[in-house]
Write an enzyme that holds these catalytic residues in place. Structure first.
Site, short mmCIF file in Angstrom:
data_model
loop_
_atom_site.label_atom_id
_atom_site.label_comp_id
_atom_site.label_asym_id
_atom_site.label_seq_id
_atom_site.Cartn_x
_atom_site.Cartn_y
_atom_site.Cartn_z
N HIS A 22 -0.64 -14.59 -7.00
CA HIS A 22 0.71 -15.10 -7.33
C HIS A 22 0.58 -16.19 -8.39
CE1 HIS A 22 3.08 -13.86 -3.44
NE2 HIS A 22 3.07 -12.91 -4.34
N HIS A 78 7.28 -1.26 -2.12
CA HIS A 78 7.60 -2.60 -2.64
C HIS A 78 7.24 -2.62 -4.12
CE1 HIS A 78 7.63 -6.88 -3.10
NE2 HIS A 78 6.38 -7.12 -2.77
N GLU A 80 6.62 -5.19 -6.27
CA GLU A 80 5.84 -6.26 -6.91
C GLU A 80 4.61 -5.64 -7.57
OE1 GLU A 80 5.11 -9.50 -4.20
OE2 GLU A 80 4.69 -10.91 -5.82
N ASP A 82 1.51 -6.09 -7.85
CA ASP A 82 0.21 -5.84 -7.22
C ASP A 82 0.19 -4.48 -6.51
OD1 ASP A 82 2.05 -7.24 -5.57
OD2 ASP A 82 0.48 -7.73 -4.12
N HIS A 144 8.14 -9.22 2.13
CA HIS A 144 8.69 -10.52 1.83
C HIS A 144 9.61 -10.54 0.60
CE1 HIS A 144 5.79 -11.66 -1.58
NE2 HIS A 144 5.52 -10.41 -1.26
N ASP A 163 3.16 -5.36 2.49
CA ASP A 163 2.63 -6.72 2.65
C ASP A 163 2.59 -7.16 4.12
OD1 ASP A 163 2.08 -7.51 -0.06
OD2 ASP A 163 4.24 -7.68 -0.38
N TYR A 191 -1.95 -15.91 5.42
CA TYR A 191 -0.98 -15.03 4.74
C TYR A 191 0.41 -15.24 5.34
CZ TYR A 191 0.38 -10.61 2.48
OH TYR A 191 0.97 -9.66 1.69
N HIS A 224 -2.66 -5.01 1.79
CA HIS A 224 -3.75 -5.94 1.48
C HIS A 224 -4.63 -6.06 2.72
CE1 HIS A 224 -1.79 -7.41 -2.16
NE2 HIS A 224 -0.71 -7.70 -1.48
FE1 FEO Z 1 4.71 -8.69 -2.34
FE2 FEO Z 1 1.47 -7.74 -2.18
O1 FEO Z 1 3.10 -8.02 -3.00
#
Ligand code: FEO
Length: 395
Positions: A22, A78, A80, A82, A144, A163, A191, A224
């Site tokens: 991030h 999601h 994002e 990543d 999230h 996530d 996390y 992750h």
């Molecule tokens: Fe909300 Fe692992 O990205």
């Protein structure tokens, strides 16, 4: 590629070198992984991709595994980067392949990539028949990001949770039962504390909703870290605890200091606590020298937080000011706090810290301690008194 079941393979990337995530906001001291999954049922389905820097490697590796043209559907849990970062390269190869995501996911993907992919909106309860098994979609907004959703594969009873239930934790071992349990717990808690805390109400609601479906659950595959295959319910139960105004019997003292005056105050407060309460765990951090995210994990576990800084240019030293800004965003519940600090002439810092602690959502004591110059015996005595009061309140 790593086979998880007869039908499901992990096709992600383990990132051993990652240390900042991030931007600079999250210290990934044990690396991370970007987990993508390939389901080969009667239909072939790809769930999420990997972070942009690994895009070409991801597509090249996937090509070794399958003919990309045989991918029937892509699920984007999601948007994002990543997880969606390899889509640009992938969609160059298979531009017509339908992508399934939430309504907010469409906005996110269009906002990130400004492309005209074949985007299909799904909502909670929608299903996709892929042969022997069915995919069921569960929107999970604010776990999230607003677009987040989970996908459940019925044949193998796997929840692909993106996530949720993840950890920034690189491991070739892949599974929760094959890694060091203490490391795994630390990374899962870090996390949650640093990313999911503000959304705890949504976490509780979503978990209860999912439990209400009574779905069999053999594995939770997050995007992750390691896969929860040994008693996957353990992390669900842990999330319910963490989401419920979590605290342990702990006090955390955070301070920044120039010439150790505020540091001496912190020491005296700590001694005062210890003198009346030998059970409470006391942790003390010079935040100018500490890993911010690890300190936030400790604050997450605390019932009491003491924050100190000398005054600089009518304000708070940047080490403490920075972490208070982050804590303000996280809005921890059910914690008490107090402020302290030294000064040489104007002395605004302790009062400013007190106001910041209130904005953090803490129940703040009026016992703010200011010390002109280095703390003298009287100030050290006041710090000991504050410590004793904190120690009593923690009984
Ligand atoms: Fe909300 Fe692992 O990205």
């Amino acid at each position: 590629m790593f086979k998880i079941t007869d039908n499901v393979s992990w096709v992600g990337k383990i990132d051993w070198e990652l240390r900042k995530f991030h931007g600079e906001e999250y210290t990934a001291n044990r690396g991370s992984s970007y987990n993508s999954y390939l389901i080969r049922d009667k239909k072939t389905v790809l769930i999420d991709t990997v972070w942009l820097p690994f895009s070409k490697e991801f597509v090249a590796d996937l090509k070794k595994e399958i003919d990309l043209k045989t991918i029937d559907y892509i699920i984007v849990n999601h948007g994002e980067v990543d997880h969606s970062g390899a889509l640009l390269d992938l969609m160059m190869e298979i531009p017509e392949t339908p992508i399934y995501c939430s309504k907010k996911g469409v906005e996110s993907l269009k906002g990130h990539y400004h492309t005209d992919w074949n985007l299909n909106i799904v909502k909670t309860g929608d299903t996709l028949d892929i042969g022997e098994g069915t995919l069921t979609f569960l929107e999970a907004p604010m776990l999230h990001w607003p677009d987040t959703m989970f996908t459940y594969y019925s044949k193998d009873a796997i929840l692909f949770s993106n996530d949720g239930f993840g950890q920034h934790y690189a491991s070739e071992a892949m599974y929760n039962d094959k890694v060091d349990q203490s490391e795994l717990y630390q990374e899962a808690l870090k996390y949650y504390a640093n990313i999911l805390t503000p959304f705890s109400a949504q976490v509780t609601r979503k978990i209860k909703e999912i439990l209400g479906f009574n779905l069999p659950l053999k594995m939770i595959c997050p995007s992750h870290g390691v896969i929860w295959r040994d008693n996957p319910a353990q992390i669900v139960e842990q999330y319910l605890k963490w989401a419920d105004n979590y605290q342990e019997n702990q006090v955390t003292i955070i301070y920044d200091t120039m010439w150790d005056g505020t540091g001496k105050m912190a020491q005296a407060i700590s001694k005062g606590i210890k003198s009346v309460n030998d059970d409470v765990v006391i942790k003390q951090y010079n935040v100018g020298r500490s890993d911010m995210n690890d300190v936030i994990s400790e604050i997450f576990k605390s019932k009491f937080v003491l924050a100190g800084s000398p005054t600089i240019n009518k304000g708070i030293l940047s080490g403490l000011a920075g972490i208070l800004e982050v804590i303000k965003g996280l809005q921890f519940k059910n914690k008490k706090a107090a402020a302290f600090g030294t000064y040489g002439w104007s002395g605004e810092s302790p009062a400013l810290i007190k106001e910041e602690l209130k904005k953090c959502g803490f129940d703040v004591l009026d016992d703010t301690i200011k010390s002109l110059w280095n703390p003298n015996e009287e100030v050290i005595g006041s710090c000991m008194d504050l410590g004793r009061k904190v120690g009593e309140l923690c009984k």
